[in-house]
Design an enzyme around this catalytic site. Sequence first.
Site, PDB file in Angstrom:
ATOM      1  CG  ASP A  73      -0.420  -0.057   2.527  1.00 44.94           C
ATOM      2  OD1 ASP A  73       0.637  -0.616   2.715  1.00 44.94           O
ATOM      3  OD2 ASP A  73      -0.769   0.705   3.758  1.00 44.94           O
ATOM      4  CD  GLU A 132       4.329   0.815   7.054  1.00 43.44           C
ATOM      5  OE1 GLU A 132       4.937   1.056   8.191  1.00 43.44           O
ATOM      6  OE2 GLU A 132       3.997   1.664   6.373  1.00 43.44           O
TER       7      GLU A 132
HETATM    8 ZN   LIG Z   1       6.869   1.898   4.352  1.00 40.41          ZN
END
Ligand SMILES: [Zn+2]
Length: 381
Positions: A73, A132
């Site tokens: 992501d 994340e």
């Molecule tokens: Zn990163």
Amino acid sequence: MTDPVLLAQQLVRCASVTPADAGALDVLEAALTPLGFMCHRLNFEQEGTQPVDNLYARLGTAAPHFCFAGHTDVVPAGEGWTHDPFAAEVRDGLLYGRGAADMKSAIAAFVAAVARTGTPKGSISLLITGDEEGPAVNGTPKMLGWLKAQGERIDHCIVGEPTSTSSAGDTLKIGRRGSINFRVAVTGVQGHVGYPHRARNPIPPLALLVTRLAGHKLDTGNDHFEPSTLSFTSLDVGNAATNVIPAAAEARFNIRFNNEHTPESLIAHVEREARAVAKETGCDIVLSHGVSGVSFLTHPGPFTALVAGAVESVTGRVPDFSTSGGTSDARFIKDHCPVVELGLAGATMHKVDEHVPVAEILRLTDIYAAILTAYFANPPH
Ligand SMILES: [Zn+2]
């Protein structure tokens, strides 16, 4: 053979802004399956959060088990790019795009390194999350829980975050500081400034508490960490009147802490100071806090030495060991095995026109290949 630059371009072309996957994990799966990886797509959701797609891929079944962790992501592109953020254009030796530095190119470099070094005497896995840059709830922590439930045991892990300073491999992160946000609310009694004895002003007690907390040295640091810091981020009364003593005042602060502390020890310290001020002044003081990461340290030892040696064999330079910067998913992995962070230089991460030199992607591929070769030739204990 896997070309790390072409694979990085394919990944950048997926607009996988958290929590969207936009085909990024399909690209990765298509690259890993021909190399012999068993791929597991893990979709997690939790009330109040958006579902997230993750990937766990393992090559081999034997020990030792080396894991590469990362995320596909990316943060939103933002405005003002001179290169299309999702076109993955290479211009003058630079690959442009959101995620080029943080951290799709590192994932591509690792896959290419595995393709080059071949079947391991043990196992290699990739633990890739799509969460994340977001709340990090339906990503790495849930995947680690799933692995444990399956009886999967990881022996050592590299996180491919862009932790280097100016060139891949110049810095290894062997730990990170933790972070807690606090809010302190002081309540007194509102009144007329002409009759202050009938009021209880919350501002001087808050100022006293701010001064005490800000003036206290939490520690002096140690061999691996800078001193912990406490920073006030706001001090609010919101009183527009000149003739009213307000009823309430509040402040907010953040503590970045090293491995001399735990969240519990710091919360106890802040509570002690607040209780003392409340007692001295007769005001009510209410504290609230949110822990956004605990600190960790992978003590320098056989694993860090192996990684540093492999880096030096490629770059000719011994990497620095660092514990600076924000938090990363390594904070979850450290409960399972020794973890080191090693990736590209991150000067443009999260910025407009994020880019990374193609030569650096190739250098990182060489570094990861050297680590895998050294690891399976002589696994650390
Ligand atoms: Zn990163």
